[in-house]
Design an enzyme around this catalytic site. Sequence first.
Site, PDB file in Angstrom:
ATOM      1  N   ASP A  11      21.651  74.528  59.587  1.00  0.00           N
ATOM      2  CA  ASP A  11      22.045  74.536  58.083  1.00  0.00           C
ATOM      3  C   ASP A  11      20.668  75.207  57.446  1.00  0.00           C
ATOM      4  OD1 ASP A  11      22.350  74.158  55.236  1.00  0.00           O
ATOM      5  OD2 ASP A  11      23.214  71.989  55.634  1.00  0.00           O
ATOM      6  N   TYR A 230      16.615  60.518  55.851  1.00  0.00           N
ATOM      7  CA  TYR A 230      17.659  61.346  55.785  1.00  0.00           C
ATOM      8  C   TYR A 230      17.372  63.014  55.676  1.00  0.00           C
ATOM      9  CZ  TYR A 230      21.690  63.644  53.996  1.00  0.00           C
ATOM     10  OH  TYR A 230      22.898  64.522  53.484  1.00  0.00           O
ATOM     11  N   LYS A 233      23.575  65.449  58.095  1.00  0.00           N
ATOM     12  CA  LYS A 233      23.846  64.798  59.238  1.00  0.00           C
ATOM     13  C   LYS A 233      23.640  65.713  60.501  1.00  0.00           C
ATOM     14  CE  LYS A 233      25.910  61.188  60.328  1.00  0.00           C
ATOM     15  NZ  LYS A 233      25.432  59.813  60.049  1.00  0.00           N
TER      16      LYS A 233
HETATM   17  C1  F6R Z   1      26.602  65.524  54.078  1.00  0.00           C
HETATM   18  C2  F6R Z   1      26.346  66.312  53.153  1.00  0.00           C
HETATM   19  C3  F6R Z   1      26.711  66.053  51.619  1.00  0.00           C
HETATM   20  C4  F6R Z   1      25.564  65.684  50.859  1.00  0.00           C
HETATM   21  C5  F6R Z   1      26.023  65.478  49.357  1.00  0.00           C
HETATM   22  C6  F6R Z   1      24.672  65.031  48.408  1.00  0.00           C
HETATM   23  O1  F6R Z   1      26.245  65.736  55.306  1.00  0.00           O
HETATM   24  O2  F6R Z   1      25.474  67.139  53.300  1.00  0.00           O
HETATM   25  O3  F6R Z   1      27.889  65.024  51.742  1.00  0.00           O
HETATM   26  O4  F6R Z   1      24.950  64.342  51.599  1.00  0.00           O
HETATM   27  O5  F6R Z   1      26.462  66.485  48.847  1.00  0.00           O
HETATM   28  O6  F6R Z   1      23.790  65.585  48.772  1.00  0.00           O
HETATM   29  P1  F6R Z   1      22.435  65.791  48.160  1.00  0.00           P
HETATM   30  O7  F6R Z   1      21.796  64.444  48.284  1.00  0.00           O
HETATM   31  O8  F6R Z   1      21.436  66.667  48.465  1.00  0.00           O
HETATM   32  O9  F6R Z   1      22.399  66.031  46.469  1.00  0.00           O
HETATM   33 MG    MG Z   2      26.359  71.135  58.297  1.00  0.00          MG
HETATM   34 MG    MG Z   3      24.308  70.333  55.193  1.00  0.00          MG
END
Ligand code: F6R
Ligand code: MG
Ligand code: MG
Length: 368
Positions: A11, A230, A233
């Site tokens: 990603d 973090y 995933k």
């Molecule tokens: C799950 C994912 C999304 C982000 C969510 C918040 O793998 O990528 O669910 O966790 O969109 O993203 P941030 O913390 O980057 O604002």
């Molecule tokens: Mg992904």
């Molecule tokens: Mg992602």
Amino acid sequence: MKITLSIIKADIGSIGGHLKPSQKLLQAVENYIKEKGRGLIIDYYIGYTGDDIAILTTHKRGVLDNKIHKLCWDAFLVGTKVAKAQGLYGAGQDLLVSAFSGNVKGMGPQVAEMEIEERPAEPFLMFMADKTEPGAFNLPLYLAFADPMHCPGLILAPSIKKGFKFLIMDVNYTKADRIIELVTPEESYDIAALLRDTGRFVVESIWSRETKEQAVAASTTRLHNIAGKYVGKDDPVALVRTQKNFPATGEILSPYSIGQFVSGFMRGSHSGPLMPVKKNSTISFFDGPPVVSCLAFSVKNGKLTEPCDVFDHPYWERVRDRISDKAEEIRKQGFFGQAMLPMSELEYTGVMETLKELEKRFKIRKDR
Ligand code: F6R
Ligand code: MG
Ligand code: MG
């Protein structure tokens, strides 16, 4: 002829949050592979599932090859520049280290590779999942290779009846690869006992006991084990060879009609049903649901056919509707109980910090 199939996936940025890469970004990655891969690779395919770009290459250099991995790593670096220029979200997010060393394992991207002696006809499947983790393949692989309810070949085809050898990795152990080898059918219950724990034990590969050939290579990287925090995933990829001495393509696909609950979904911290989707599908509801795409290829002397998009079929429409219903049901309970992952699997630290603060305010009531 001996060839290697390699999927390297990352990603490196997406449109509108964590939904899908832009066309410009994909084009930049593809142009790089096309140009710099000349003389190094035989063929390639580039696609995406959700926010992840997967590069499939065929070549003669074996697994964990420095040059093949560097090619893909550099393609992702070039792509990251485009992602930044376009203001894509999470640009370069899976490229966890600043300098390339040896191969991309442990550097962020997911890897699934195998070196094979090409059969006269060589069909294989390329799986790409998003908003979930490597353990998402545990159940479908177990059912396809060890359960005659999904793989009747286990009772009908003498070459498969001997069973398979599973290599299973303990992904909690980060100092080195911690692996166990178990065989079906004798040790099927032991395999099941491990694979039920999808956050810890993950299928790395599966081998035919009849011919000793490799049937499956799956990615096992857990990003939070590398980065210690973090970073998203660990959306996995897998390669599965099919037919003859392996389960048939349809037997491998059969378990995907279940829509089993996997870890991932919103903020990598929820349970959601795994939905089989068409190629180049995007992410939507609740940053999910967790999705898996699957492309079938045939390969000859390393040259790939065009992909057959196996979940693009009327059968899977109803399956998707049913799995949407499962997602709706679990979402009704929000963050309570099984809907949100246990503390050890949460990808954000907010709850831990709150609990730490609240800990100080607990008092032991004195006996009256
Ligand atoms: C799950 C994912 C999304 C982000 C969510 C918040 O793998 O990528 O669910 O966790 O969109 O993203 P941030 O913390 O980057 O604002
Ligand atoms: Mg992904
Ligand atoms: Mg992602």
